[in-house]
Design an enzyme around this catalytic site. Structure first.
Site, mmCIF file in Angstrom:
data_model
loop_
_atom_site.group_PDB
_atom_site.id
_atom_site.type_symbol
_atom_site.label_atom_id
_atom_site.label_comp_id
_atom_site.label_asym_id
_atom_site.label_seq_id
_atom_site.Cartn_x
_atom_site.Cartn_y
_atom_site.Cartn_z
ATOM 1 N N GLY A 181 3.737 10.932 -8.421
ATOM 2 C CA GLY A 181 4.628 9.902 -8.946
ATOM 3 C C GLY A 181 5.404 9.140 -7.881
ATOM 4 N N SER A 183 7.785 10.840 -2.019
ATOM 5 C CA SER A 183 7.239 12.027 -1.340
ATOM 6 C C SER A 183 6.385 11.607 -0.141
ATOM 7 C CB SER A 183 6.421 12.884 -2.313
ATOM 8 O OG SER A 183 5.423 12.104 -2.944
ATOM 9 N N ARG A 205 0.818 -1.210 0.000
ATOM 10 C CA ARG A 205 0.000 0.000 0.000
ATOM 11 C C ARG A 205 0.859 1.271 0.000
ATOM 12 N NH1 ARG A 205 -3.256 2.550 4.379
ATOM 13 N NH2 ARG A 205 -4.947 3.728 3.424
ATOM 14 N N VAL A 215 0.599 9.994 -5.794
ATOM 15 C CA VAL A 215 0.673 11.419 -5.468
ATOM 16 C C VAL A 215 2.015 11.946 -5.976
ATOM 17 C CG1 VAL A 215 0.509 13.143 -3.649
ATOM 18 C CG2 VAL A 215 -0.780 11.017 -3.452
ATOM 19 N N ASN A 227 -3.939 8.991 4.242
ATOM 20 C CA ASN A 227 -2.813 8.224 4.772
ATOM 21 C C ASN A 227 -2.903 8.123 6.288
ATOM 22 O OD1 ASN A 227 -1.560 7.797 2.221
ATOM 23 N ND2 ASN A 227 -0.880 9.914 2.252
ATOM 24 N N PRO A 259 -7.668 7.373 -4.188
ATOM 25 C CA PRO A 259 -9.112 7.124 -4.168
ATOM 26 C C PRO A 259 -9.576 6.705 -2.780
ATOM 27 C CG PRO A 259 -7.953 5.338 -5.287
ATOM 28 C CD PRO A 259 -6.931 6.367 -4.962
ATOM 29 N N ASP A 296 8.099 8.856 -6.100
ATOM 30 C CA ASP A 296 9.234 9.727 -5.793
ATOM 31 C C ASP A 296 9.512 9.794 -4.295
ATOM 32 O OD1 ASP A 296 7.069 11.088 -4.865
ATOM 33 O OD2 ASP A 296 7.487 12.967 -5.902
#
Ligand code: HEM
Ligand SMILES: *[C@@H]1O[C@H](CO)[C@@H](O)[C@H](O)[C@H]1NC(C)=O
Ligand SMILES: *[C@@H]1O[C@H](CO)[C@@H](O)[C@H](O)[C@H]1NC(C)=O
Length: 338
Positions: free
Chosen positions: A77, A81, A67, A75, A100, A169, A79
Site C-alpha cells: 500500500g 515503505s 514511478r 508493495v 527498485n 510487475p 505507506d
C-alpha cells in the site's frame, strides 16, 4: 458427496466475490482532500514549490517521482515503505530489491520536501502523503491537469525486500500475471492500461528490453512484434556487445520511452503501441491481448478521455491499502522509522 463438493465450491466462489469487492470498497475509505487545511495549510504548496524546482533542475525527476508513487503503493500500500533505508528487523528493504535497485529517481526531492515540512509543521505530514502530492505535481508539470489529492495516509513501521517480487510487475512478466497484480490491488484492467500511459515519460535501462533485440526466443532472435525501424534505433542505443567506446560515451544511460518528448505525459504512447513502437514487452502485450487491446485502441484516439482517466486512476492508485487514523506513524525522516 457431489452435493458437498458443489456447496464448498459455491461457498468459495462467494467468498472470493466478497473478498474482492471488500478490497475495492476499502480503496481510500478515510482519505480526504484538504486533510492538512488546519494542521499544515501550506503543505501542498511547499511540495509544489520543491517539486517544481527539482524538475526545473532536472526534467527527468518528474518521471522518477511518478514511478516512486507506483512502486510504493503496490508493495503493502501507499505507506512510504519504499522510502525506508533500514527497517527495525534489520532485513533488506524494498529499495534493495531488484525491481527498485538503483533505478529509483527523485528520492532527494522527497528528502528536501520532508525537511521543509518538518520545519513548518513538525511531525504532521506523512511521507506517504508527500509521495501522493509530489507525484501529482510531477503529473501536472508533465502536461496534465492538477487533480485534487485525498490525503491522511500514515507511514509504515517497516519495509521488506521480500514483499517486492510478486507486487511490482517486471517487463517480462506475462500480461495475465500483471493483470492479476493490478486487480489484487483493487484496480481495474482499464486502470492498468490507463496508468501504464505513464510510460510516455522517463526512460528504461537497456537490460529491461535488449533481449527483444538479440535473444528473444528460440525461434526469433528479434521480437517479431517490434517495429523494424525502431528496433534498429534501439540496437544502436543498446549494442549487443557494449564496446569500450560505447560504454565510455553512453555509460549505462537509460533510453527514453519517447525520445521526441520524453517529459510529456501523452496518449501517443498508445498510438505507438499500435505501430510496434514500445520499449517494454509488457507494454506491447497490452495492444495485443483480448482483455486490453480495445482499451489501447480507444486511448490511442481519445487524448481527452485518456488524460481524464489517467488523473482519476492516479487518485485511485493513491488509495491502495492505505494506513489511516492511528495506524502506523508520521515519520520525521522518510528514510527511517521514528
Ligand atoms: C504495467 C506494468 C509495468 C511494468 C512491467 C513496468 C516496468 C517498468 C520498467 C522496467 C521501467 C524502467 C526502469 C528503469 O530502467 O529505470 C519503468 C519505468 C517507469 N515506469 Fe513502469 N512499469 C509498469 C507500470 C507502471 C505504472 C502503472 C506507472 C505509473 C503510474 C509506471 C511509471 C513508470 C515511469 C514514470 C517510469 C520512468 C521512470 C524514470 O524515468 O525514472 N509504470 N517501468
Ligand atoms: C480544505 O480546503 C479546501 C479549499 O478551501 C476545501 O475544498 C476542502 O474541502 C477543505 N477540506 C477539509 C478537510 O477541510
Ligand atoms: C538468451 O535467453 C535465454 C532464455 O531466456 C537465456 O537463458 C540466455 O542466457 C540468454 N543468452 C544471452 C546471451 O543473454
Amino acid at each position: 458427496m457431489e452435493v458437498g463438493r458443489v456447496t464448498i465450491v459455491t461457498i468459495l466462489a462467494w467468498c472470493s466475490i466478497f473478498l474482492s469487492s471488500e478490497a475495492v470498497r476499502h480503496l481510500g475509505n478515510d482519505l480526504e482532500v484538504g486533510f492538512y487545511n488546519q494542521t499544515c495549510p501550506r503543505a501542498e504548496q511547499i511540495v509544489a514549490d520543491v517539486v517544481s524546482r527539482g524538475i526545473t533542475m532536472n526534467p527527468r525527476n518528474a518521471a522518477g517521482l511518478i514511478r516512486l508513487f507506483f512502486h510504493d503503493c503496490f508493495v503493502n500500500g501507499c505507506d512510504a515503505s519504499l522510502l525506508l533505508d533500514t527497517t527495525p528487523s534489520g532485513e533488506s528493504v524494498e529499495k534493495d530489491s531488484g525491481a527498485n535497485g538503483a533505478t529509483l529517481r527523485g528520492l532527494d526531492i522527497i528528502d528536501e520536501i520532508k525537511a521543509q515540512l518538518e520545519q513548518q509543521c513538525p511531525g504532521t505530514v506523512s511521507c506517504a502523503d508527500i509521495l501522493a502530492f509530489a507525484s501529482r505535481e510531477a503529473v501536472a508539470r508533465s502536461g496534465l491537469s492538477k487533480y485534487p489529492v485525498p490525503a491522511g495516509r500514515r507511514d509504515s513501521l517497516s519495509s521488506h525486500a521480500v514483499d517486492t517480487p510478486g507486487n511490482i510487475p517486471g517487463a517480462r512478466l506475462r500480461l495475465d500475471a500483471i493483470i492479476e497484480i493490478f486487480t489484487r490491488k483493487g484496480l481495474t484492467i482499464e486502470e492498468m492500461v490507463v496508468l501504464t500511459g505513464a510510460h510516455s515519460v522517463g526512460a528504461a535501462h537497456c537490460r529491461f528490453f535488449d533481449y527483444r533485440l538479440y535473444n528473444f526466443s528460440t525461434t526469433h532472435r528479434r521480437d517479431p512484434d517490434l517495429n523494424t525501424v525502431y528496433a534498429n534505433f534501439l540496437s544502436s542505443m543498446c549494442p549487443a556487445q557494449q564496446s569500450f567506446f560505447v560504454e565510455l560515451i553512453r555509460g549505462s544511460q537509460p533510453v527514453y520511452f519517447d525520445h521526441l518528448s520524453p517529459n510529456r505525459l501523452e496518449n501517443t504512447f498508445y498510438l505507438k503501441l499500435l505501430q510496434g513502437i514500445a520499449l517494454l514487452e509488457s507494454d506491447q502485450a497490452m495492444a495485443k491481448a483480448p482483455e486490453t487491446r480495445e482499451i489501447v485502441n480507444r486511448m490511442a484516439f481519445s487524448p481527452e478521455e485518456w488524460s481524464n482517466k489517467f488523473t482519476q486512476a492516479m487518485i485511485r492508485l493513491g488509495m491502495v491499502e492505505v494506513l489511516t487514523g492511528r495506524e502506523g506513524e508520521i515519520r520525521k525522516d522518510c528514510r527511517a522509522v521514528n
